[in-house]
Write a protein that holds these residues in place. Structure first.
Motif, PDB file in Angstrom:
ATOM      1  N   UNK A 292       0.834  -1.203   0.000  1.00  0.00           N
ATOM      2  CA  UNK A 292       0.000   0.000   0.000  1.00  0.00           C
ATOM      3  C   UNK A 292       0.870   1.254   0.000  1.00  0.00           C
ATOM      4  N   UNK A 293       0.528   2.196  -0.863  1.00  0.00           N
ATOM      5  CA  UNK A 293       1.247   3.467  -0.951  1.00  0.00           C
ATOM      6  C   UNK A 293       2.749   3.294  -1.201  1.00  0.00           C
ATOM      7  N   UNK A 294       3.125   2.098  -1.702  1.00  0.00           N
ATOM      8  CA  UNK A 294       4.518   1.811  -2.042  1.00  0.00           C
ATOM      9  C   UNK A 294       5.474   2.068  -0.870  1.00  0.00           C
ATOM     10  N   UNK A 295       5.051   1.624   0.314  1.00  0.00           N
ATOM     11  CA  UNK A 295       5.899   1.775   1.503  1.00  0.00           C
ATOM     12  C   UNK A 295       7.187   0.961   1.393  1.00  0.00           C
ATOM     13  N   UNK A 296       7.113  -0.165   0.686  1.00  0.00           N
ATOM     14  CA  UNK A 296       8.263  -1.070   0.621  1.00  0.00           C
ATOM     15  C   UNK A 296       9.234  -0.633  -0.473  1.00  0.00           C
ATOM     16  N   UNK A 297      10.244   0.135  -0.085  1.00  0.00           N
ATOM     17  CA  UNK A 297      11.215   0.620  -1.072  1.00  0.00           C
ATOM     18  C   UNK A 297      12.182  -0.486  -1.495  1.00  0.00           C
ATOM     19  N   UNK A 298      12.140  -1.637  -0.808  1.00  0.00           N
ATOM     20  CA  UNK A 298      13.042  -2.746  -1.143  1.00  0.00           C
ATOM     21  C   UNK A 298      12.361  -3.804  -2.014  1.00  0.00           C
ATOM     22  N   UNK A 299      11.218  -3.478  -2.584  1.00  0.00           N
ATOM     23  CA  UNK A 299      10.481  -4.445  -3.394  1.00  0.00           C
ATOM     24  C   UNK A 299      11.356  -4.976  -4.530  1.00  0.00           C
ATOM     25  N   UNK A 300      11.427  -6.316  -4.644  1.00  0.00           N
ATOM     26  CA  UNK A 300      12.186  -6.997  -5.701  1.00  0.00           C
ATOM     27  C   UNK A 300      13.695  -6.800  -5.595  1.00  0.00           C
ATOM     28  N   UNK A 301      14.197  -6.271  -4.485  1.00  0.00           N
ATOM     29  CA  UNK A 301      15.650  -6.116  -4.371  1.00  0.00           C
ATOM     30  C   UNK A 301      16.132  -6.441  -2.958  1.00  0.00           C
ATOM     31  N   UNK A 302      15.368  -7.251  -2.229  1.00  0.00           N
ATOM     32  CA  UNK A 302      15.783  -7.648  -0.883  1.00  0.00           C
ATOM     33  C   UNK A 302      15.568  -9.148  -0.717  1.00  0.00           C
ATOM     34  N   UNK A 303      16.454  -9.792   0.049  1.00  0.00           N
ATOM     35  CA  UNK A 303      16.293 -11.222   0.253  1.00  0.00           C
ATOM     36  C   UNK A 303      16.833 -11.634   1.620  1.00  0.00           C
ATOM     37  N   UNK A 304      16.371 -12.778   2.046  1.00  0.00           N
ATOM     38  CA  UNK A 304      16.824 -13.377   3.297  1.00  0.00           C
ATOM     39  C   UNK A 304      18.236 -13.931   3.086  1.00  0.00           C
ATOM     40  N   UNK A 305      19.176 -13.500   3.918  1.00  0.00           N
ATOM     41  CA  UNK A 305      20.568 -13.932   3.765  1.00  0.00           C
ATOM     42  C   UNK A 305      20.710 -15.433   3.985  1.00  0.00           C
ATOM     43  N   UNK A 306      19.940 -15.975   4.933  1.00  0.00           N
ATOM     44  CA  UNK A 306      20.085 -17.381   5.274  1.00  0.00           C
ATOM     45  C   UNK A 306      19.631 -18.300   4.160  1.00  0.00           C
ATOM     46  N   UNK A 307      18.481 -17.968   3.530  1.00  0.00           N
ATOM     47  CA  UNK A 307      17.910 -18.866   2.528  1.00  0.00           C
ATOM     48  C   UNK A 307      18.010 -18.334   1.096  1.00  0.00           C
ATOM     49  N   UNK A 308      18.573 -17.136   0.940  1.00  0.00           N
ATOM     50  CA  UNK A 308      18.756 -16.558  -0.398  1.00  0.00           C
ATOM     51  C   UNK A 308      17.451 -16.542  -1.199  1.00  0.00           C
ATOM     52  N   UNK A 309      16.375 -16.178  -0.513  1.00  0.00           N
ATOM     53  CA  UNK A 309      15.078 -16.031  -1.187  1.00  0.00           C
ATOM     54  C   UNK A 309      14.507 -14.664  -0.842  1.00  0.00           C
ATOM     55  N   UNK A 310      13.450 -14.269  -1.546  1.00  0.00           N
ATOM     56  CA  UNK A 310      12.867 -12.958  -1.343  1.00  0.00           C
ATOM     57  C   UNK A 310      12.223 -12.791   0.022  1.00  0.00           C
ATOM     58  N   UNK A 311      11.801 -11.548   0.296  1.00  0.00           N
ATOM     59  CA  UNK A 311      11.121 -11.255   1.551  1.00  0.00           C
ATOM     60  C   UNK A 311       9.818 -10.527   1.254  1.00  0.00           C
ATOM     61  N   UNK A 312       8.776 -10.930   1.961  1.00  0.00           N
ATOM     62  CA  UNK A 312       7.430 -10.399   1.738  1.00  0.00           C
ATOM     63  C   UNK A 312       7.168  -9.234   2.692  1.00  0.00           C
ATOM     64  N   UNK A 313       6.556  -8.190   2.155  1.00  0.00           N
ATOM     65  CA  UNK A 313       6.170  -7.032   2.962  1.00  0.00           C
ATOM     66  C   UNK A 313       4.799  -7.297   3.575  1.00  0.00           C
ATOM     67  N   UNK A 314       4.717  -7.228   4.886  1.00  0.00           N
ATOM     68  CA  UNK A 314       3.487  -7.557   5.609  1.00  0.00           C
ATOM     69  C   UNK A 314       3.133  -6.400   6.532  1.00  0.00           C
ATOM     70  N   UNK A 315       1.980  -5.792   6.293  1.00  0.00           N
ATOM     71  CA  UNK A 315       1.549  -4.627   7.078  1.00  0.00           C
ATOM     72  C   UNK A 315       0.520  -5.067   8.111  1.00  0.00           C
ATOM     73  N   UNK A 316       0.773  -4.735   9.392  1.00  0.00           N
ATOM     74  CA  UNK A 316      -0.108  -5.166  10.473  1.00  0.00           C
ATOM     75  C   UNK A 316      -0.425  -4.000  11.392  1.00  0.00           C
ATOM     76  N   UNK A 317      -1.523  -4.163  12.145  1.00  0.00           N
ATOM     77  CA  UNK A 317      -1.887  -3.182  13.156  1.00  0.00           C
ATOM     78  C   UNK A 317      -1.709  -3.777  14.533  1.00  0.00           C
ATOM     79  N   UNK A 318      -1.482  -2.921  15.513  1.00  0.00           N
ATOM     80  CA  UNK A 318      -1.315  -3.390  16.880  1.00  0.00           C
ATOM     81  C   UNK A 318      -2.383  -2.766  17.761  1.00  0.00           C
ATOM     82  N   UNK A 319      -2.918  -3.561  18.702  1.00  0.00           N
ATOM     83  CA  UNK A 319      -3.868  -3.038  19.685  1.00  0.00           C
ATOM     84  C   UNK A 319      -5.053  -2.374  19.049  1.00  0.00           C
ATOM     85  N   UNK A 320      -5.233  -1.104  19.335  1.00  0.00           N
ATOM     86  CA  UNK A 320      -6.391  -0.367  18.818  1.00  0.00           C
ATOM     87  C   UNK A 320      -6.123   0.212  17.428  1.00  0.00           C
TER      88      UNK A 320
END
Length: 557
Positions: A292-320
């Motif tokens: 949403x609103x292109x918050x993830x500036x690392x889209x398609x250019x970031x990966x998990x070092x341990x498994x050498x795979x991509x990382x998913x952007x997950x937006x969550x809310x807390x409490x109220x």
């Protein structure tokens, strides 16, 4: 009891428009046929906007299906094919026309023309000669009529095409322009042109669908994908007129572009950059929904070092839900492939990137000293100086103009080939004018092949120049504060993401949850020896306080 099948055809789409009589004229006599003969017309087959001059209706039109049904026996011996006249079926050369009609009659299917109320069949062998002569005369007249019309239309079109090079051939203005009667020229319709400029700016950073959503929030017209496609295909935003010619089968084909026909709404570099970005996204193996609103500036250019795979952007809310937090999650973990612990708050990765830029910028402004002075300068060790040199080199490769000599040389070479190919085509066309009568097929093929090579080279050059425009764009970065300023706006976030992707920058993330430390390894695709590491410990509360803000909750909402 025999059945009748009506075949109706008109050559251009316009002839079937409301108010035109092609359909009405050809279908009205069908009821009279049934009343006189008692044979029902069980089906009417229509070819809309397709020519019979070169037999396109029999090759790719609805007539082909009708002929196939006759051949298979679905339309039976004794049934009727009803047409207004022979020329509805065919306007080909005499022998081709006779062959087509014979293929119908030999199956025992009768051919009835309502124009002259004649029925042709093989039922009476004594009339074979009469049938052949009548069909031949009518078919030959129809072909000659179409041939004459074709030559006139071609001549008219050639005159119009040549006139477009120096004069306005039609006052009809595409979107973004209007015709000014006083100056007798096209001028820019600024309100519409602003939408076009906005569209091409967005297309450099996001897909067509997302671009349309944004334009349609405040646009004069409701934009669709076809509008974007036509702007790119016809090139009107850069002032070009796209000329087309009509094929024998009624379809339209590209002929040539006339530059300078309209005023420019955008420059060629902006046009090419947008087209190149679209093509690049189409070629991407990686897919996925934008955040949403292109918050993830690392889209398609970031990966998990341990498994050498991509990382998913997950937006969550807390409490109220007064605050929203984004996470980057290892794709393998999200897909239950592993039990990887690499799930990290986005703002910590963002903070690690800020620390990386801070390190680059601080080292960048250390006074340059000669090797001799370094030997006697005691603030830093020689090993530390080497590290500073590495970091300074990284900064210049990240945030300054990229070396574009190689792609420029490739563009220059292709333009040379394009000029040679255009010269070849000019000579072929000059030779074409010398032919009187039938043009050899091998000559036509040479012209077609040359045109295809020109088209391919022009597309390749456009793609290279567009990619070069995007890659040559620099971000005005001197400190981490510039990154923060860019992240404040969606446009800035898109520019950051596009910059990373176009430069081949890849970020690898590893974490230590116990110490709240995030490590970032920065690489550049295609440069095996380039690798920089940065690690940063973040406080649990106000993790970004070292960079002048508490967190990203004022932006990510």
């Amino acid at each position: 009891m025999p059945k009748a099948y009506a075949y109706v055809r008109w050559s251009t789409a316009e002839q079937g428009d409301e108010g035109r009589d092609s359909h009405h004229r050809q279908t009205t006599p069908l009821q009279a046929f049934t009343e006189v003969t008692g044979i029902p017309v069980v089906e009417t087959v229509i070819d809309k906007g397709i020519s019979a001059f070169r037999g396109a209706n029999a090759r790719i039109g609805q007539l082909k299906g009708l002929l196939d049904r006759i051949e298979s026996g679905e339309i039976e011996h004794g049934d009727y094919i009803i047409v207004e006249s022979i020329d509805r079926l065919t306007r080909q050369k005499l022998t081709d026309s006779v062959d087509l009609i014979q293929s119908i009659l030999k199956k025992g299917v009768r051919l009835h023309t309502v124009f002259d109320n004649k029925t042709y069949s093989y039922d009476d062998p004594s009339r074979d000669l009469e049938t052949l002569i009548l069909v031949g005369v009518i078919a030959k007249r129809a072909h000659e009529e179409s041939d004459t019309k074709s030559k006139r239309l071609k001549s008219s079109w050639l005159k119009k095409r040549d006139a477009a090079e120096t004069t306005i051939v039609s006052k009809k203005a595409p979107y973004g322009f209007r015709y000014d009667e006083q100056s007798q020229s096209f001028v820019i319709a600024e309100e519409e042109a602003q939408e076009i400029r906005y569209a091409f700016e967005l297309l450099k950073y996001m897909g067509v669908i997302e671009t349309l959503k944004r334009i349609n929030q405040n646009s004069k017209r409701k934009w669709r994908k076809t509008h974007i496609r036509d702007l790119i295909k016809h090139k009107t935003p850069i002032g070009v007129l796209c000329l087309q010619r009509r094929n024998d089968d009624g379809t339209k084909a590209f002929d040539r572009y006339v530059p300078g026909y309209f005023p420019k709404i955008i420059e060629e570099t902006e046009f090419d950059a947008a087209v190149s970005a679209i093509q690049s996204r189409d070629k991407e193996n990686s897919r996925g929904r934008r955040s949403p609103n292109n918050y993830n500036i690392f889209r398609h250019c970031i990966r998990c070092h341990e498994h050498q795979c991509g990382m998913i952007f997950n937006l969550q809310g807390l409490g109220n839900h007064s605050k929203r937090y984004a996470y980057l999650v290892c794709t393998d973990k999200a897909e239950k492939v592993c039990e990887c612990e690499n799930r990290v708050r986005f703002e910590l990765v963002f903070g690690a990137f800020l620390a990386f830029v801070k390190k680059l910028s601080e080292n960048r402004y250390i006074d340059e000293r000669t090797q001799e002075k370094r030997k006697v300068f005691t603030w830093f060790s020689q090993e530390q100086y080497k590290q500073m040199d590495t970091v300074n080199d990284a900064f210049s490769r990240f945030f300054s103009v990229r070396d574009t000599s190689a792609p420029k040389e490739e563009i220059r070479a292709k333009k040379g080939k394009l000029n040679t190919e255009k010269h070849t085509l000019d000579m072929l066309e000059a030779s074409l004018a010398q032919f009187d009568g039938m043009i050899p097929q091998i000559f036509i093929k040479r012209v077609a092949d040359s045109e295809a090579r020109i088209n391919t080279l022009e597309k390749e050059i456009q793609s290279l120049e567009g990619a070069l425009t995007i890659e040559a764009e620099t971000l005005e970065i001197t400190t981490y504060q510039d990154i923060l300023d860019l992240y404040e706006t969606e446009e800035g976030r898109l520019k950051l993401n596009t910059f990373f992707i176009s430069r081949g920058i890849v970020f690898e993330v590893n974490t230590n949850k116990e110490s709240n430390m995030v490590g970032l390894i920065v690489r550049i695709k295609g440069e095996e020896n380039f690798e920089l590491h940065t690690y940063h410990n973040f406080p649990t509360e106000k993790p970004l306080k070292d960079f002048g803000i508490s967190d990203l909750s004022h932006i990510i909402k």
